[in-house]
Write an enzyme that holds these catalytic residues in place. Structure first.
Site, PDB file in Angstrom:
ATOM      1  CB  THR A 147      -0.969  -0.011   1.192  1.00  0.00           C
ATOM      2  OG1 THR A 147      -0.225  -0.146   2.398  1.00  0.00           O
ATOM      3  CG2 THR A 147      -1.961  -1.173   1.078  1.00  0.00           C
ATOM      4  CB  THR A 169       1.293   5.549   3.735  1.00  0.00           C
ATOM      5  OG1 THR A 169       0.509   6.585   3.125  1.00  0.00           O
ATOM      6  CG2 THR A 169       2.064   6.118   4.914  1.00  0.00           C
ATOM      7  CB  CYS A 170       2.532   0.332   3.999  1.00  0.00           C
ATOM      8  SG  CYS A 170       0.979   0.547   4.896  1.00  0.00           S
ATOM      9  CB  SER A 171       5.200   0.517  -0.421  1.00  0.00           C
ATOM     10  OG  SER A 171       4.592  -0.737  -0.300  1.00  0.00           O
TER      11      SER A 171
END
Length: 167
Positions: free
Chosen positions: A53, A55-57
């Site tokens: 996703t 922001t996560c990545s």
């Protein structure tokens, strides 16, 4: 009920995709009891809604990779990324993010751990099912020493920089 500072982590099983056979682990997904993994260790655990996703990545995992050495210098034994994804997905994402040896990509495929700590997030309306809220916690010998949960849609208190500032 959400876990809080001073609480012991609940008993749960997380899975990790192991790339190289050894230390009693086979190649592929391996199951680990949380209580066994945290015993005698200082661990930073950060949870996020999902592998791959935006922001996560782009921010969350890269921030912990960048601050790995600084966190280790502050006495952190391990850094875990926990997500409600299966071990195959977490393993592939870890390879893409180049996490090898720095951040353990821990799969909570059924959401057992996430539910037990009270940090589930229902994203069913968006087609994502029940996931994890974004958070970061410091755990020492299985006891939560700090816990910071993000407000919806935010990325401020669970970053590696924020964790480092608390240590």
């Amino acid at each position: 009920m959400t876990i809080k500072v001073g609480d012991k982590l609940p008993e749960a099983t997380l899975h990790e995709f192991i790339e190289v056979e050894g230390n009693g682990c086979s190649i592929g997904p391996n199951a680990f009891k949380v209580s066994d993994l945290v015993r005698g260790k200082k661990i930073v655990v950060f949870g996020l809604p999902g592998a791959y996703t935006p922001t996560c990545s782009a921010q969350h995992v890269p921030g912990y990779l960048k601050q790995h050495d600084a966190l280790k210098a502050k006495g952190v034994d391990e850094i875990w990324c926990v997500s409600v994804n299966d071990a195959f997905v977490m393993g592939a994402w870890g390879r893409d993010q180049q996490c090898g040896g720095k951040v353990r990509m821990m799969a909570d495929g059924s959401g057992e751990f996430t539910r037990a700590i009270g940090l589930e997030l229902d994203l069913s309306a968006r087609g994502l099912g029940v996931r994890s809220q974004r958070y970061a916690m410091l755990v020492e010998d299985g006891v939560v020493k700090s816990l910071d949960v993000e407000a919806p849609g935010k990325f401020e208190v669970s970053s590696a920089d924020a964790m480092l500032a608390r240590l």
